[in-house]
Design a protein around this motif. Structure first.
Motif, PDB file in Angstrom:
ATOM      1  N   UNK A  27      47.037  50.336  48.858  1.00  0.00           N
ATOM      2  CA  UNK A  27      46.482  49.474  49.899  1.00  0.00           C
ATOM      3  C   UNK A  27      47.568  48.576  50.492  1.00  0.00           C
ATOM      4  N   UNK A  28      48.421  48.043  49.644  1.00  0.00           N
ATOM      5  CA  UNK A  28      49.531  47.201  50.112  1.00  0.00           C
ATOM      6  C   UNK A  28      50.486  48.009  50.998  1.00  0.00           C
ATOM      7  N   UNK A  29      50.830  49.211  50.553  1.00  0.00           N
ATOM      8  CA  UNK A  29      51.761  50.054  51.318  1.00  0.00           C
ATOM      9  C   UNK A  29      51.190  50.420  52.678  1.00  0.00           C
ATOM     10  N   UNK A  30      49.915  50.762  52.708  1.00  0.00           N
ATOM     11  CA  UNK A  30      49.271  51.129  53.972  1.00  0.00           C
ATOM     12  C   UNK A  30      49.235  49.921  54.909  1.00  0.00           C
ATOM     13  N   UNK A  31      48.949  48.744  54.355  1.00  0.00           N
ATOM     14  CA  UNK A  31      48.947  47.528  55.177  1.00  0.00           C
ATOM     15  C   UNK A  31      50.330  47.284  55.775  1.00  0.00           C
ATOM     16  N   UNK A  65      55.578  45.299  46.331  1.00  0.00           N
ATOM     17  CA  UNK A  65      54.792  46.476  45.974  1.00  0.00           C
ATOM     18  C   UNK A  65      54.542  46.504  44.464  1.00  0.00           C
ATOM     19  N   UNK A  66      55.602  46.334  43.691  1.00  0.00           N
ATOM     20  CA  UNK A  66      55.458  46.352  42.233  1.00  0.00           C
ATOM     21  C   UNK A  66      54.612  45.182  41.743  1.00  0.00           C
ATOM     22  N   UNK A  67      54.743  44.028  42.386  1.00  0.00           N
ATOM     23  CA  UNK A  67      53.932  42.871  42.011  1.00  0.00           C
ATOM     24  C   UNK A  67      52.449  43.170  42.209  1.00  0.00           C
ATOM     25  N   UNK A  68      52.095  43.770  43.342  1.00  0.00           N
ATOM     26  CA  UNK A  68      50.687  44.098  43.620  1.00  0.00           C
ATOM     27  C   UNK A  68      50.172  45.150  42.643  1.00  0.00           C
ATOM     28  N   UNK A  87      50.981  35.181  36.660  1.00  0.00           N
ATOM     29  CA  UNK A  87      51.785  35.797  37.697  1.00  0.00           C
ATOM     30  C   UNK A  87      52.943  36.570  37.074  1.00  0.00           C
ATOM     31  N   UNK A  88      53.090  37.805  37.502  1.00  0.00           N
ATOM     32  CA  UNK A  88      54.210  38.627  37.077  1.00  0.00           C
ATOM     33  C   UNK A  88      55.067  38.875  38.303  1.00  0.00           C
ATOM     34  N   UNK A  89      56.322  38.499  38.225  1.00  0.00           N
ATOM     35  CA  UNK A  89      57.220  38.729  39.353  1.00  0.00           C
ATOM     36  C   UNK A  89      58.209  39.818  38.975  1.00  0.00           C
ATOM     37  N   UNK A  91      45.600  51.810  43.261  1.00  0.00           N
ATOM     38  CA  UNK A  91      44.894  51.373  44.468  1.00  0.00           C
ATOM     39  C   UNK A  91      45.589  50.169  45.107  1.00  0.00           C
ATOM     40  N   UNK A  92      45.929  49.171  44.309  1.00  0.00           N
ATOM     41  CA  UNK A  92      46.566  47.965  44.857  1.00  0.00           C
ATOM     42  C   UNK A  92      47.885  48.310  45.540  1.00  0.00           C
ATOM     43  N   UNK A  93      48.660  49.186  44.934  1.00  0.00           N
ATOM     44  CA  UNK A  93      49.924  49.616  45.536  1.00  0.00           C
ATOM     45  C   UNK A  93      49.719  50.412  46.814  1.00  0.00           C
TER      46      UNK A  93
END
Length: 146
Positions: A88-92, A25-28, A18-20, A84-86
């Motif tokens: 998808x998270x932002x859109x969610x 957003x940055x984590x994802x 895990x990176x915090x 992509x992860x960023x």
């Protein structure tokens, strides 16, 4: 005739890392980068191991070239995965919903960005966007089958 039942179960090893970075957003994005980057590095190692075994020898030059490819592929695919992860998270977060449309839009935007960053033609950017959206949506559906 006796009836029978066959049941198989497989489980993959799990590594919790895990990176915090202090921001969801940055984590994802970091998680996507590390996860997909690791897959790309593993792919290079597997391919180059096969070639060395087939050739029957390993040289210092081969190891250096493998390391360069590991870094290049890991960074490239990690950047795609992180983007992509960023997205998808932002859109969610913007839509306040967690459904397949987030994957579609995230993949679409990522595909377009990656194609545009590669200095592709407009048609190639559109194809990249469509492909990114299709792959992300298919992955989302496959992920939720079981």
């Amino acid at each position: 005739m006796a009836g029978g039942k066959l049941s198989l179960s497989a489980s993959s090893p799990r590594v919790d890392f895990h990176v915090d970075m202090g921001n969801p957003f940055l984590n994802r994005a970091a998680d996507g980068f590390l996860t997909i980057g690791a897959v790309a590095v593993t792919k290079v190692v597997a391919e180059d191991t096969y070639h060395c075994l087939r050739k029957g020898s390993v040289s210092e030059h081969t190891l250096k070239e493998t390391f360069k490819k590991m870094c290049k592929e890991g960074a490239y695919w990690g950047a795609v995965g992180g983007t992509y992860a960023g997205m998808e998270y932002s859109i969610r977060r913007i839509r306040d919903r967690n459904d397949w449309k987030n994957a579609l839009l995230g993949g679409f935007i990522t595909g377009a960005l990656v194609s545009a960053a590669s200095k592709k033609s407009r048609d190639e950017v559109v194809k990249g966007a469509i492909t990114g959206g299709a792959v992300a949506t298919a992955a989302r559906f496959i992920n939720h089958l079981g």
